[in-house]
Design a protein around this motif. Structure first.
Motif, PDB file in Angstrom:
ATOM      1  N   GLN A   1       2.541   1.622  -3.445  1.00  0.00           N
ATOM      2  CA  GLN A   1       1.597   2.086  -4.449  1.00  0.00           C
ATOM      3  C   GLN A   1       1.303   3.564  -4.279  1.00  0.00           C
ATOM      4  O   GLN A   1       1.164   4.310  -5.263  1.00  0.00           O
ATOM      5  CB  GLN A   1       0.297   1.288  -4.354  1.00  0.00           C
TER       6      GLN A   1
ATOM      7  N   LEU B   1       3.751  -5.427  -6.536  1.00  0.00           N
ATOM      8  CA  LEU B   1       2.792  -4.431  -7.026  1.00  0.00           C
ATOM      9  C   LEU B   1       2.050  -4.966  -8.245  1.00  0.00           C
ATOM     10  O   LEU B   1       0.825  -4.838  -8.356  1.00  0.00           O
ATOM     11  CB  LEU B   1       3.511  -3.129  -7.377  1.00  0.00           C
TER      12      LEU B   1
ATOM     13  N   GLU C   1       0.832  -1.208   0.000  1.00  0.00           N
ATOM     14  CA  GLU C   1       0.000   0.000   0.000  1.00  0.00           C
ATOM     15  C   GLU C   1       0.860   1.249   0.000  1.00  0.00           C
ATOM     16  O   GLU C   1       0.577   2.223  -0.719  1.00  0.00           O
ATOM     17  CB  GLU C   1      -0.929  -0.004   1.214  1.00  0.00           C
TER      18      GLU C   1
ATOM     19  N   ASP D   1       1.847   6.369  -7.151  1.00  0.00           N
ATOM     20  CA  ASP D   1       0.725   7.188  -7.594  1.00  0.00           C
ATOM     21  C   ASP D   1       1.012   8.678  -7.450  1.00  0.00           C
ATOM     22  O   ASP D   1       0.612   9.480  -8.300  1.00  0.00           O
ATOM     23  CB  ASP D   1      -0.536   6.835  -6.791  1.00  0.00           C
TER      24      ASP D   1
ATOM     25  N   CYS E   1       0.436  -0.399 -15.095  1.00  0.00           N
ATOM     26  CA  CYS E   1       1.770  -0.449 -14.480  1.00  0.00           C
ATOM     27  C   CYS E   1       2.632   0.713 -14.956  1.00  0.00           C
ATOM     28  O   CYS E   1       3.135   0.692 -16.087  1.00  0.00           O
ATOM     29  CB  CYS E   1       2.455  -1.759 -14.834  1.00  0.00           C
TER      30      CYS E   1
ATOM     31  N   ASP F   1       6.996   6.218 -10.436  1.00  0.00           N
ATOM     32  CA  ASP F   1       7.753   5.020 -10.095  1.00  0.00           C
ATOM     33  C   ASP F   1       9.241   5.275  -9.964  1.00  0.00           C
ATOM     34  O   ASP F   1       9.952   4.510  -9.319  1.00  0.00           O
ATOM     35  CB  ASP F   1       7.508   3.929 -11.141  1.00  0.00           C
TER      36      ASP F   1
ATOM     37  N   LYS G   1      -2.038  -5.889  -8.686  1.00  0.00           N
ATOM     38  CA  LYS G   1      -2.875  -5.338  -9.750  1.00  0.00           C
ATOM     39  C   LYS G   1      -3.494  -6.447 -10.591  1.00  0.00           C
ATOM     40  O   LYS G   1      -4.680  -6.414 -10.922  1.00  0.00           O
ATOM     41  CB  LYS G   1      -2.044  -4.396 -10.624  1.00  0.00           C
TER      42      LYS G   1
END
Length: 236
Positions: A30, A71, A27, A34, A106, A38, A75
């Motif tokens: 991610q 990750l 979490e 976001d 991704c 990345d 997804k």
């Protein structure tokens, strides 16, 4: 770090978890992807996000590659599995589109495409769906693998170019060089590009993946070298 007190906006910093879990790590990772991209995701940055030492993090995640794999796994596991069409050709197109949908989620796409070590078990059902649909269309298993590779390369290239363009344009505070170069062309030497100069950005930013995918698949069906059921010959 921005404040998260009542009446303010901004991201809430995660405090030290009472019991660090892989779910909490995913979490937090991610959230970094976001909000910061990345490129900002590192083990040190993630440890700071969780208010722990990097050494404590390594007890749960071996390295950044494993973090990216987790990750992607999350997804892919949460991606709905839509019902496949009965018609084999339609099923092949739908299965190929699923690959696009998975990869589109991704932002670390380039690393996934360049590494054999970032594939996850939760993604394999997408590949299986492409292979099964290709077999149902009459391709041999070897041909199905070649078809999958072509779909994967085309899809990955489309997404990687789109992602790179979006990232680049997001940081520009002036017209891109290509626009300026097109504007400076002379019709005597570059008549076609001059005619397209004003329309080039709109034409080259359109999402043409689906049309290109269908053209790619049609090329495989029309190839004279493939085996499988052929159309019956016309009566003499």
């Amino acid at each position: 770090m921005r404040s998260s007190e009542p009446g303010t906006t901004g991201r809430r910093r995660v405090g030290r978890p009472s019991q660090l879990s892989q779910e909490a790590i995913i979490e937090a990772a991610q959230r970094i992807v976001d909000e910061e991209g990345d490129g900002s995701l590192s083990m040190r940055r993630l440890a700071r996000e969780l208010s722990i030492t990097p050494m404590a993090l390594y007890h749960h995640v071996r390295d950044r590659d494993q973090l990216l794999r987790l990750l992607l796994e999350t997804k892919a596991r949460n991606l709905p599995r839509p019902p496949m069409p009965d018609d084999p050709r339609e099923r092949l197109t739908a299965a190929a589109q699923l690959l696009y949908d998975v990869l589109a989620e991704c932002p670390f796409l380039g690393e996934i495409l360049a590494s054999e070590d970032l594939m996850t078990a939760s993604c394999l059902w997408v590949i299986e769906a492409v292979l099964e649909a290709a077999l149902a269309c009459g391709f041999t298993l070897e041909e199905a693998v070649g078809l999958y590779r072509a779909i994967a390369h085309y899809t990955g290239g489309e997404l990687l170019i789109r992602l790179t363009r979006e990232r680049h344009l997001a940081h520009l505070d002036h017209p891109p060089y290509r626009a300026r170069a097109l504007a400076a062309l002379q019709p005597q030497t570059h008549p076609r590009l001059c005619a397209l100069a004003d329309h080039w950005p709109a034409l080259t930013s359109r999402d043409t993946h689906r049309a290109g995918l269908q053209a790619l698949l049609e090329g495989f069906f029309q190839s004279p070298d493939r085996s499988g059921p052929q159309a019956p010959a016309a009566p003499a």
